[in-house]
Design a protein around this motif. Structure first.
Motif, short mmCIF file in Angstrom:
data_model
loop_
_atom_site.label_atom_id
_atom_site.label_comp_id
_atom_site.label_asym_id
_atom_site.label_seq_id
_atom_site.Cartn_x
_atom_site.Cartn_y
_atom_site.Cartn_z
N ILE A 3 4.92 5.53 10.03
CA ILE A 3 3.62 5.07 9.52
C ILE A 3 2.97 6.31 8.93
O ILE A 3 2.89 7.36 9.57
N MET A 4 2.51 6.21 7.68
CA MET A 4 1.93 7.35 6.97
C MET A 4 0.50 7.00 6.56
O MET A 4 0.24 5.90 6.08
N TYR A 5 -0.40 7.96 6.74
CA TYR A 5 -1.79 7.81 6.35
C TYR A 5 -2.11 8.81 5.25
O TYR A 5 -1.65 9.95 5.29
N GLY A 6 -2.88 8.39 4.27
CA GLY A 6 -3.26 9.28 3.19
C GLY A 6 -4.27 8.61 2.27
O GLY A 6 -4.82 7.55 2.59
N SER A 7 -4.49 9.24 1.14
CA SER A 7 -5.37 8.64 0.13
C SER A 7 -4.85 9.01 -1.25
O SER A 7 -4.14 9.99 -1.42
N ASP A 10 15.67 -3.93 3.15
CA ASP A 10 16.24 -2.59 3.14
C ASP A 10 15.33 -1.56 2.47
O ASP A 10 15.70 -0.39 2.37
N SER A 11 14.16 -1.97 2.00
CA SER A 11 13.25 -1.05 1.34
C SER A 11 12.73 -0.01 2.33
O SER A 11 12.39 -0.33 3.46
N LEU A 12 12.66 1.26 1.89
CA LEU A 12 12.14 2.33 2.74
C LEU A 12 10.68 2.06 3.11
O LEU A 12 10.29 2.20 4.26
N VAL A 13 9.88 1.65 2.13
CA VAL A 13 8.48 1.28 2.37
C VAL A 13 8.42 -0.24 2.53
O VAL A 13 8.83 -0.98 1.64
N GLN A 14 7.92 -0.69 3.66
CA GLN A 14 7.84 -2.12 3.94
C GLN A 14 6.47 -2.70 3.60
O GLN A 14 6.38 -3.80 3.07
N GLU A 15 5.39 -1.95 3.95
CA GLU A 15 4.04 -2.46 3.72
C GLU A 15 3.10 -1.31 3.37
O GLU A 15 3.28 -0.19 3.86
N ILE A 16 2.10 -1.63 2.55
CA ILE A 16 1.01 -0.69 2.24
C ILE A 16 -0.29 -1.45 2.46
O ILE A 16 -0.46 -2.56 1.94
N HIS A 17 -1.21 -0.85 3.22
CA HIS A 17 -2.50 -1.48 3.53
C HIS A 17 -3.63 -0.58 3.05
O HIS A 17 -3.53 0.64 3.12
N THR A 25 -8.42 5.41 1.01
CA THR A 25 -7.53 5.65 2.15
C THR A 25 -6.53 4.50 2.26
O THR A 25 -6.91 3.33 2.14
N ILE A 26 -5.28 4.83 2.50
CA ILE A 26 -4.24 3.81 2.63
C ILE A 26 -3.35 4.13 3.83
O ILE A 26 -3.31 5.26 4.32
N MET A 27 -2.62 3.11 4.26
CA MET A 27 -1.64 3.26 5.32
C MET A 27 -0.33 2.68 4.80
O MET A 27 -0.29 1.58 4.27
N ILE A 28 0.74 3.47 4.94
CA ILE A 28 2.06 3.05 4.48
C ILE A 28 2.95 2.87 5.70
O ILE A 28 3.08 3.78 6.51
N GLU A 29 3.53 1.67 5.83
CA GLU A 29 4.45 1.40 6.93
C GLU A 29 5.87 1.35 6.37
O GLU A 29 6.15 0.63 5.42
N GLY A 30 6.75 2.11 7.01
CA GLY A 30 8.15 2.11 6.62
C GLY A 30 9.01 1.65 7.78
O GLY A 30 8.50 1.20 8.81
N LYS A 31 10.31 1.78 7.60
CA LYS A 31 11.23 1.34 8.65
C LYS A 31 11.00 2.06 9.96
O LYS A 31 11.00 1.46 11.01
N LEU A 46 1.73 9.98 -3.46
CA LEU A 46 0.59 10.04 -2.56
C LEU A 46 -0.17 11.32 -2.86
O LEU A 46 0.39 12.42 -2.73
N THR A 47 -1.43 11.22 -3.28
CA THR A 47 -2.20 12.39 -3.67
C THR A 47 -2.55 13.27 -2.48
O THR A 47 -2.41 14.48 -2.54
N GLU A 48 -3.01 12.66 -1.41
CA GLU A 48 -3.40 13.44 -0.23
C GLU A 48 -2.74 12.84 1.01
O GLU A 48 -3.04 11.72 1.40
N HIS A 49 -1.86 13.61 1.62
CA HIS A 49 -1.19 13.19 2.85
C HIS A 49 -2.05 13.63 4.03
O HIS A 49 -2.46 14.78 4.11
N VAL A 50 -2.32 12.72 4.96
CA VAL A 50 -3.13 13.04 6.14
C VAL A 50 -2.25 13.18 7.37
O VAL A 50 -2.30 14.18 8.07
N GLN A 51 -1.42 12.16 7.62
CA GLN A 51 -0.62 12.18 8.84
C GLN A 51 0.55 11.22 8.70
O GLN A 51 0.44 10.17 8.06
N THR A 52 1.67 11.57 9.31
CA THR A 52 2.83 10.70 9.39
C THR A 52 3.24 10.62 10.86
O THR A 52 3.35 11.63 11.52
N ILE A 53 3.46 9.41 11.31
CA ILE A 53 3.91 9.18 12.68
C ILE A 53 5.29 8.55 12.59
O ILE A 53 5.46 7.48 11.98
#
Length: 188
Positions: free
Chosen positions: A158-162, A124-131, A149-155, A175-182
């Motif tokens: 998918i969010m990209y940032g650093s 049930d966690s909002l964030v499932q994985e961070i790569h 640079t990291i990628m966060i996967e949620g339910k 997240l210091t710098e947000h690049v993109q969320t899909i």
């Protein structure tokens, strides 16, 4: 004294001088045997599995690794294929962190590198994985951070940032710098 005798004497003195200089430099150079011994770990473990407990008896974290090498002089431990299971202080659901390489320093900070993955075991966690390529973990506070640079996967996203800071005890993430969320399209 003939020219041949003089020439032979000069060559002999020159040979002895060169030999003496080489011997003198060889004695001043550090021994390669000592250098090799300094690079050898004080102990090595393969297929490592260790449980670490807090003072009150609660499980803090579990470490599994393919290989571990410890160096007493620098108080540093190197891991190959480390897998940490972290038990936050305020929640019952653990988090799992894995990487190709890890370095544990004397201050209980782990530097994880190459194919780093943080996975929530709570479905049930909002964030499932961070790569990412790099994460630093403080085992005393259960805070993870990265300036890479990291990628966060949620339910459903998918969010990209650093630049990431995650406190596993409060599940607060910065997240210091947000690049993109899909966002994934949810179909009824």
């Amino acid at each position: 004294m003939s020219k041949l005798t003089s020439f032979s004497l000069i060559v002999f003195i020159l040979s002895v001088s060169i030999y003496g200089v080489f011997q003198w430099h060889h004695e001043k150079a550090p021994s390669t045997n000592n250098q090799v011994e300094e690079l050898l770990p004080d102990y090595v473990a393969e297929s490592l599995s260790t449980n670490i407990y807090l003072a009150d008896g609660k499980l803090s974290h579990i470490i599994n690794a393919e290989k571990m090498e410890h160096f007493n002089e620098s108080n540093t431990t190197f891991f190959t294929e480390p897998n940490y299971t972290l038990y936050p202080k305020n929640t019952s659901a653990p988090w799992k962190v894995s990487a190709k390489h890890g370095t544990l320093n004397h201050n209980n900070r782990v530097r994880l590198e190459s194919r780093v993955q943080l996975v929530a075991t709570d479905e049930d966690s909002l964030v499932q994985e961070i790569h990412g390529k790099y994460l630093e973990l403080d085992l005393n506070t259960n805070i993870l951070s990265s300036d890479q640079t990291i990628m966060i996967e949620g339910k459903d996203f998918i969010m990209y940032g650093s630049g990431l800071i995650v406190d596993l005890n409060t599940t607060q993430m910065t997240l210091t710098e947000h690049v993109q969320t899909i966002y994934k399209k949810i179909t009824p």
